[in-house]
Design an enzyme around this catalytic site. Structure first.
Site, mmCIF file in Angstrom:
data_model
loop_
_atom_site.group_PDB
_atom_site.id
_atom_site.type_symbol
_atom_site.label_atom_id
_atom_site.label_comp_id
_atom_site.label_asym_id
_atom_site.label_seq_id
_atom_site.Cartn_x
_atom_site.Cartn_y
_atom_site.Cartn_z
ATOM 1 N N LYS A 198 0.953 -1.367 0.017
ATOM 2 C CA LYS A 198 0.010 0.016 0.113
ATOM 3 C C LYS A 198 0.689 1.225 0.012
ATOM 4 O O LYS A 198 2.058 1.159 0.130
ATOM 5 C CB LYS A 198 -0.906 -0.049 1.281
HETATM 6 C C1 LIG Z 1 -9.649 -2.963 -1.832
HETATM 7 C C2 LIG Z 1 -9.266 -3.509 -0.493
HETATM 8 N N1 LIG Z 1 -10.007 -3.670 0.476
HETATM 9 C C3 LIG Z 1 -9.545 -4.377 1.668
HETATM 10 C C4 LIG Z 1 -8.304 -4.923 1.691
HETATM 11 C C5 LIG Z 1 -7.757 -5.795 2.932
HETATM 12 O O1 LIG Z 1 -6.433 -5.014 3.525
HETATM 13 P P1 LIG Z 1 -5.692 -5.648 4.546
HETATM 14 O O2 LIG Z 1 -4.919 -6.500 3.795
HETATM 15 O O3 LIG Z 1 -5.027 -4.429 5.091
HETATM 16 O O4 LIG Z 1 -6.828 -6.441 5.321
HETATM 17 C C6 LIG Z 1 -7.384 -4.666 0.664
HETATM 18 C C7 LIG Z 1 -5.933 -5.475 0.783
HETATM 19 O O5 LIG Z 1 -5.297 -5.564 -0.223
HETATM 20 C C8 LIG Z 1 -8.137 -4.054 -0.690
HETATM 21 O O6 LIG Z 1 -7.172 -3.826 -1.821
#
Ligand SMILES: Cc1ncc(COP(=O)(O)O)c(C=O)c1O
Length: 400
Positions: A198
């Site tokens: 990210k």
């Molecule tokens: C659009 C979206 N939502 C939620 C997530 C979930 O994030 P995390 O890996 O921090 O739980 C991601 C992660 O890649 C994502 O791209």
């Protein structure tokens, strides 16, 4: 700079000696020093650095409350619980997203209802959302795809007409602005990711933002076993404090070791965006004449967070499918990503909710064509030129 004429060439020879890993984070000395200082402090769990990171993030986004958690998935789950989702309640999510957006609804006992996206913006189509509202619908989760804000006026209109909550999935959208306001402040609760790929990374990590003090307090409590006081206060130099369990919570707290990274990463968030914008422009001009659809320009009164540079391959003008292009780039030592295969095409959602190919045509159209290229402030100009060379050579090879 204009690129030279595209020439077809061998697509099996690497364009560079080392593999360019997609989404590899930029970690510099300040992060390393902050982590070492955290280790030396012996306060590696949830403590003062988490509190400082929450404050810095709150100030950056311009919100009243920010609660640091272990992932965006955790933040989405807690948001669903906080708004009072009940078994059988429906939440509308885009089909074009990462699985976590829909899974969080399921974890909270709800049913994710997939809606289609706009082919250009890849964000939720408000008209399709409106068609999918039922008496059981409680919320909408717009995903600001790749860093481009959703049409929040249109989605807000649908939510307002039906009394729905809006939980923003800002996993791609830390720097995103809409009408001068940050993503994460446009709905009821915002959820962010600091996963390794990210724009701000803490390894794993997430944040929930809201203007509502009651939701913030509930999310904070739920993130730590449902205890009324933070663990770091329990064992601080202020002496032991009793806590009260007020509901069965989860273990979703962020650690100071993670916040140490986040604190330093957040300091570079704006200069890093400027660098990614420059890479984006270079890609746009280099790929203009290829058989691809380029990401459209950002909408008026918005700022795109430039999280993913996503080409849509014009497969009607190519002799190869997306995965063959991806593999050819891989053989040339260029890592790429696919964001995403539409959720309705995955086995679990098909078998559980009865989705079938053809149900969400725009998300499916994107699924077949999408290819994300490396886009990180860590890329050198030479790295960027390697990506361009490999993409141009590969698409020239496969052009009809
Ligand atoms: C659009 C979206 N939502 C939620 C997530 C979930 O994030 P995390 O890996 O921090 O739980 C991601 C992660 O890649 C994502 O791209």
């Amino acid at each position: 700079m204009r690129c030279a004429q595209i020439t077809a060439g061998p697509i099996d020879a690497p364009v560079r000696a080392t593999y360019l890993v997609f989404g590899s984070p930029q970690l510099l000395e300040p992060e390393i020093e902050e982590v070492v200082a955290t280790l030396r402090s012996c306060w590696i769990g949830t403590g003062p650095r988490v509190a400082a990171f929450e404050k810095a993030f709150r100030d950056y986004v311009g919100t009243n409350h920010a609660v640091a958690v272990s992932s965006c998935t955790a933040a989405l789950h807690l948001a669903m619980v906080a708004i009072g989702l009940k078994p059988g309640d429906e939440v509308i999510v885009p089909a074009m997203t990462f699985a976590a957006t829909a899974n969080a609804v399921i974890h909270a006992g709800g049913r994710p209802v997939l809606a289609d996206v706009d082919r250009r913006t890849m964000c939720l189509d408000a008209e399709d959302v409106a068609r999918r509202v039922t008496p059981r619908t409680r919320a909408i989760i717009p995903v600001h795809f790749a860093g481009r804000p959703c049409d929040m006026d249109a989605l807000g209109g649908v939510a307002g007409r039906h009394g729905l909550k809006i939980i923003e999935d800002c996993a791609h959208a830390i720097e995103t602005l809409y009408g001068g306001r940050h993503a994460g402040t446009l709905g009821d609760i915002g959820t962010f990711s600091f996963y390794v790929t990210k724009n701000v990374v803490t390894g794993e990590g997430g944040m929930a933002t809201t203007a509502d003090p009651a939701w913030a307090a509930r999310i904070k409590t739920l993130a730590l076993h449902g205890m009324s006081a933070d663990a770091w206060k329990r064992f601080s130099d202020e002496g032991f404090k009793h806590y009260e369990v007020v509901e069965p919570g989860f273990k979703y707290n962020m650690m100071d070791l993670q916040a140490a990274l986040g604190l330093q990463q957040l300091r570079r968030v704006e200069p890093n965006l400027v660098r990614r914008e420059a890479i984006w422009r270079r890609y746009d001009e280099a790929f203009e004449e290829l058989p691809v659809f380029l990401p459209p320009p950002e909408e008026k009164s918005t700022r795109h967070a430039r999280h993913l540079y996503t080409l849509l391959l014009d497969i009607d003008r190519l002799r190869a499918r997306r995965d063959e292009v991806l593999m050819a780039l891989h053989r040339q030592n260029i890592g790429t990503g696919v964001h995403y295969r539409s959720l309705h095409l995955h086995r679990y959602y098909k078998e559980t909710f009865g989705y079938a190919p053809g149900d969400l045509p725009n998300a499916e159209w994107i699924s077949d064509r999408t290819l994300s290229l490396p886009l990180s402030p860590k890329l050198t100009d030479d790295d960027v030129e390697d990506v361009i060379f490999a993409v141009r050579r590969t698409l020239a090879h496969f052009a009809r």
